[in-house]
Design an enzyme around this catalytic site. Structure first.
Site, short mmCIF file in Angstrom:
data_model
loop_
_atom_site.label_atom_id
_atom_site.label_comp_id
_atom_site.label_asym_id
_atom_site.label_seq_id
_atom_site.Cartn_x
_atom_site.Cartn_y
_atom_site.Cartn_z
N SER A 149 31.66 2.79 13.78
CA SER A 149 32.51 3.96 13.61
C SER A 149 31.95 5.15 14.39
CB SER A 149 32.68 4.25 12.11
OG SER A 149 33.75 5.13 11.90
N ASP A 225 41.91 -1.94 8.93
CA ASP A 225 41.01 -0.77 8.82
C ASP A 225 41.84 0.47 8.51
OD1 ASP A 225 39.42 1.50 9.58
OD2 ASP A 225 38.18 0.21 10.84
N HIS A 258 37.34 -1.21 7.09
CA HIS A 258 36.34 -0.43 7.84
C HIS A 258 34.92 -0.60 7.31
CE1 HIS A 258 35.61 2.67 10.83
NE2 HIS A 258 34.93 3.42 9.98
#
Ligand SMILES: N[C@@H](CCC(=O)N[C@@H](CSC=O)C(=O)NCC(=O)O)C(=O)O
Length: 281
Positions: A149, A225, A258
């Protein structure tokens, strides 16, 4: 360089250590973690640095990602810095989870008050590797980098901005085009000001168009996600790689979100990717 060993734990025949030190770049204490594989007792080993995401610390990856058993098999040192300076004045901490503490975005801030301490790009690409080479049995000629991320963004820009430094790069669900998403807009305007040319120097989808080298590049992205459409935008990076003629293995995985269940599922593939580039496989 004085290092404080905060805790050490036996782990898969090697050692898991949590450290702090006074950083010249951030002018604060900085925390980081190192997994030393058993092979490091006898010889210098390659290093794989992981950059974590928003709200994470130097512990998150080591606790949740399940990378140490494989790293022990390969003889790979794992290094994970904290995601920001911590012991800063209240005005530099910010109350938001996506800006300030835990959200350094791996840039060197140019806007006060952040410019005083938030120098995470120089910290992760220069100061920390130098410290690791000086204090640990690391082979400085064999380094790779990956992240998740915000840390996936950090890994991509670190590799793209320092040709010759890393042998390979990979990312889980990276913020792929920070100039075009709310997280990046908030971080870049806060840390770098209004000049979008300065932003482009920290945006992987811009940097890849002027990349000097071609590194093995793997990205895994969960199709479920929760941040995919608004924040991550892998399609922009994919198009930029195609335009630049830069090879990219981008894999989309239905059913994955995620979090660290996704990351741990594909961790073995990322370690194999890096072990191969580092001459360990
Ligand atoms: N607090 C937020 C969620 C924060 C979050 O999901 N952080 C991710 C990284 S997001 C991009 O950089 C993370 O890795 N968290 C650590 C974990 O253990 O999952 C919210 O409330 O939505």
């Amino acid at each position: 360089m004085a290092l404080t060993l905060r805790s050490q734990h036996g782990c898969f025949g090697g050692k898991m250590g949590f450290y702090s030190h006074r950083s010249k770049e951030t002018a604060t204490e900085m925390n980081f973690s190192v997994f030393l594989p058993p092979q490091a007792e006898k010889a210098a080993v390659p290093t794989l640095t992981y950059l974590a995401g928003l709200t994470c610390t130097e512990e998150t990856f080591m606790i949740k990602a399940g990378a140490q058993r494989l790293a022990a098999d390969y003889g790979l040192m794992l290094v994970c810095p904290d995601t920001s300076p911590r012991d800063v004045a209240p005005a530099e901490q910010d109350g938001d989870w996506d800006f300030g503490s835990g959200a350094g975005f791996y840039v060197d801030a140019t806007v006060a008050p952040w410019s005083q301490h938030f120098r995470m790009y120089s910290y992760v690409t220069r100061e920390l590797p130098d410290l690791i080479a000086a204090e640990f049995p690391a082979d400085p000629d064999r380094q790779s980098i990956f992240g998740h991320s915000m840390g996936g963004h950090g890994a991509l820009i670190s590799a793209l901005k320092t040709p010759g430094r890393y042998r390979s790069v990979s990312a889980f669900a990276p913020i792929s085009a920070p100039m075009h998403c709310p997280w990046g807009d908030k971080a870049f305007s806060g840390y770098l000001g209004d000049d979008r040319a300065a932003w482009a120097d920290y945006d992987a989808s811009e940097l890849v168009k002027r990349a000097e080298e071609r590194l093995p590049l793997l990205i895994d992205q969960g199709s479920d996600d929760q941040f995919l459409e608004a924040q991550l935008k892998p399609e922009i990076f994919e198009a930029a790689c195609a335009e630049a003629g830069h090879p990219l293995e981008l894999r989309r995985h239905p059913g994955y979100d995620h979090g660290y269940y996704f990351i741990s599922t594909f961790m073995a593939d990322h370690l194999a990717h890096h072990a191969n580039a580092l001459g360990l496989a």
